[in-house]
Design an enzyme around this catalytic site. Structure first.
Site, PDB file in Angstrom:
ATOM      1  N   LYS A 151       0.888  -1.293  -0.013  1.00  0.00           N
ATOM      2  CA  LYS A 151       0.040   0.151  -0.081  1.00  0.00           C
ATOM      3  C   LYS A 151       0.926   1.235  -0.059  1.00  0.00           C
ATOM      4  CE  LYS A 151      -1.819   3.022   2.215  1.00  0.00           C
ATOM      5  NZ  LYS A 151      -1.273   4.213   1.637  1.00  0.00           N
ATOM      6  N   GLU A 227       9.768   0.788  10.574  1.00  0.00           N
ATOM      7  CA  GLU A 227      10.863   1.859  10.375  1.00  0.00           C
ATOM      8  C   GLU A 227      10.144   3.279  10.499  1.00  0.00           C
ATOM      9  OE1 GLU A 227      13.945   1.439   9.908  1.00  0.00           O
ATOM     10  OE2 GLU A 227      13.999  -0.641   9.224  1.00  0.00           O
ATOM     11  N   CYS A 261      13.781  10.506   6.839  1.00  0.00           N
ATOM     12  CA  CYS A 261      14.003   9.900   8.159  1.00  0.00           C
ATOM     13  C   CYS A 261      15.307  10.177   8.783  1.00  0.00           C
ATOM     14  CB  CYS A 261      13.347   8.614   8.297  1.00  0.00           C
ATOM     15  SG  CYS A 261      14.469   7.303   7.389  1.00  0.00           S
ATOM     16  N   GLU A 358      10.530  16.378  13.862  1.00  0.00           N
ATOM     17  CA  GLU A 358      11.152  16.195  12.613  1.00  0.00           C
ATOM     18  C   GLU A 358      10.770  17.131  11.718  1.00  0.00           C
ATOM     19  OE1 GLU A 358       9.470  12.194  11.297  1.00  0.00           O
ATOM     20  OE2 GLU A 358      11.528  11.970  10.394  1.00  0.00           O
TER      21      GLU A 358
END
Ligand code: NAP
Length: 454
Positions: A151, A227, A261, A358
């Site tokens: 997906k 992750e 990331c 982030e």
């Protein structure tokens, strides 16, 4: 599907429903036994062929990635190479699902451990590396003998569909790889995770969504690999080679325009070299060419969508209001597209909010430190633990600090850690499990222990 450089529609894509999700699991479940029984060498050869096809079409794929994601072509080309390498690496790992034969310590029997594919896997990927995040999961899953439903992120389904076509062309039988683009991600993924035929979910994305999927996976007690988000510290000690630290900073911060990331999110620089480092970093950042990702001269493309650029803009505004200085950048330009300029912020307090989140954009906040202990304390002051970067020419310090930092990976005098041959992954709230290396294959294998008398 919108072009991030203009906001215009570039394609329309089927929007998978819950019924489509069931059909995809049906296909994966039907194909599972034959694929698991396919010799590892043959599975590996299909992956190797997929690697070759991806490499031959690198330019075309890079353009597609750049079109739907916005990243600069140079980054997109780098991604295609990186993504294809997962197929090559796992083509080679397919034949390495070794087990164990041992004598029980009592001497009474033998211990035999065989590795078997986990079964049908649901793979959920983000938009920031639409090719590599898919191949990093499909490669080991297929090598291990699992079948999958992927997906992809709603913003970047085209690359995932192109990957599926390449795998089919490489000879992977129908039903082994299924791609389910959908705007109803929560619904279709929940539907699949509730299906008893699904035995694993491998997710790359935000910690927030990872938590939701872990809770859903708990219902049927299925295998998980996560992750998740990062908040990478980038430490520069006064004894570092500053040229190398600046080169490393440019890669760690600006690869993928900061939308990674692994992106350096917080810079901690020893006070005696902080002015020089900040000035030179600002010069390098200011020199980058910003423009449409598909323009061959562009070094920094637009961010992926309006939400992302608005978030970056607000983080920077808040930092400046709190007293930080934008040495370069810091102002969102007018006009179409989701652009944000490369930005360096100094005068950031050690507990500033921008250090907690982030950023996911081309912004480098710099904090100063005065001792190794303080640097390590800063580095560990986060619930994330994906990657850290350390620059020092003192090897003992480099290894000491690398061991003390709570992260799954460390770049020691290097701004890039990603490598298909190495175990990629995080600790703390950055995730569970590893992708790449031999560990990446083991994530898709169960160990079956047979106690034997012979
Ligand atoms: P995200 O919002 O978590 O989305 C990731 C994927 O999950 C997308 O396919 C998304 O679909 C889907 N999703 C969203 N809500 C869901 C739900 N309730 N149930 C099931 N699936 C759901 O993350 P993102 O914004 O795409 O990506 C950025 C994040 O990924 C950052 O935090 C980054 O650090 C992380 N990341 C981590 C790694 C790593 O290896 N650790 C690598 C790359 C990125 P939609 O697109 O439809 O929302």
């Amino acid at each position: 599907m919108l072009d991030p450089a203009t906001g215009d529609v570039i394609a329309t894509v089927a929007d998978g429903s819950e019924a489509d999700a069931v059909a995809a699991v049906d296909a994966a479940a039907e194909a599972a036994a034959a694929w698991a029984a396919t010799p590892p060498r043959v599975r590996g050869e299909h992956l190797r062929r997929a690697f070759e096809l991806m490499s031959a079409r690198a330019d075309e794929l890079a353009r597609l990635i750049s079109l739907e994601n916005g990243k600069a072509l140079v980054d997109a080309k780098g991604e295609v190479t990186y993504a294809a390498e997962f197929f090559r690496w796992f083509a080679e790992e397919a034949v390495r699902g070794e087990g164990i034969v041992n004598t029980a310590p009592s001497g009474a029997n033998r211990i035999l451990v065989v590795r078997q594919p986990v079964g049908v896997c649901v793979l959920v990927t983000p938009w920031n590396f639409p090719a590599a995040m898919a191949t990093r999961k499909i490669g080991p899953a297929l090598a291990a003998g699992c079948t999958v439903v992927l997906k992809p992120a709603s913003d970047t389904p085209l690359t995932a569909l192109a990957m599926a076509a390449i795998l089919a062309e490489a000879g992977v039988p129908a039903g082994v790889v299924n791609v389910l683009p959908s705007r109803s991600s929560g619904k279709v993924v929940s539907k699949m995770l509730a299906d008893p035929r699904v035995r694993k979910v491998s997710f790359t994305g935000s910690t927030e969504v990872g938590r939701i999927l872990l809770a859903q996976a708990a219902e049927n007690v299925i295998n998980t690999s996560m992750e998740l988000g990062g908040n990478a510290p980038f430490l520069v000690f006064a004894d570092a080679d500053l040229d190398a630290a600046l080169d490393g900073a440019m890669i760690a911060k600006m690869r993928n325009g900061g939308e990674a990331c692994t992106a350096a999110n917080r810079f901690y620089v020893e006070a005696s070299v902080a002015d020089e480092f900040s000035r030179r970093l600002a010069e390098r950042m200011a020199g980058l060419r910003v423009g449409p990702g598909t323009d061959a001269n562009t070094q920094v493309g637009p961010l992926v969508n309006e939400d992302t650029v608005a978030k970056v803009d607000s983080l920077v505004r808040d930092a400046v209001t709190a007293g930080a200085t934008a040495v370069t950048g810091g102002t969102r330009p007018d006009g179409p597209g989701f652009y944000y300029p490369p930005t360096v912020l100094t005068g950031i307090a050690g507990d500033a909010p921008i250090l907690k989140e982030e950023i996911f954009g081309p912004v480098a906040p710099i904090v100063t430190f005065t001792s190794e202990d303080e640097a390590v304390r800063y580095a560990n002051d986060t619930e994330f633990g994906l990657v850290a970067y350390v620059f020092t020419q003192d090897l003992a310090r480099g290894l000491r600090v690398s061991e003390a930092i709570e992260a799954g990976m460390v770049g020691l005098n290097r701004g890039l850690v990603s490598d298909p041959a190495a175990p990629f992954g995080g600790v703390k709230q950055s995730g569970i499990g590893r992708e790449g290396g031999h560990e990446g294959l083991l994530e898709y294998l169960e160990s079956k222990y047979i106690a034997v008398n012979w």
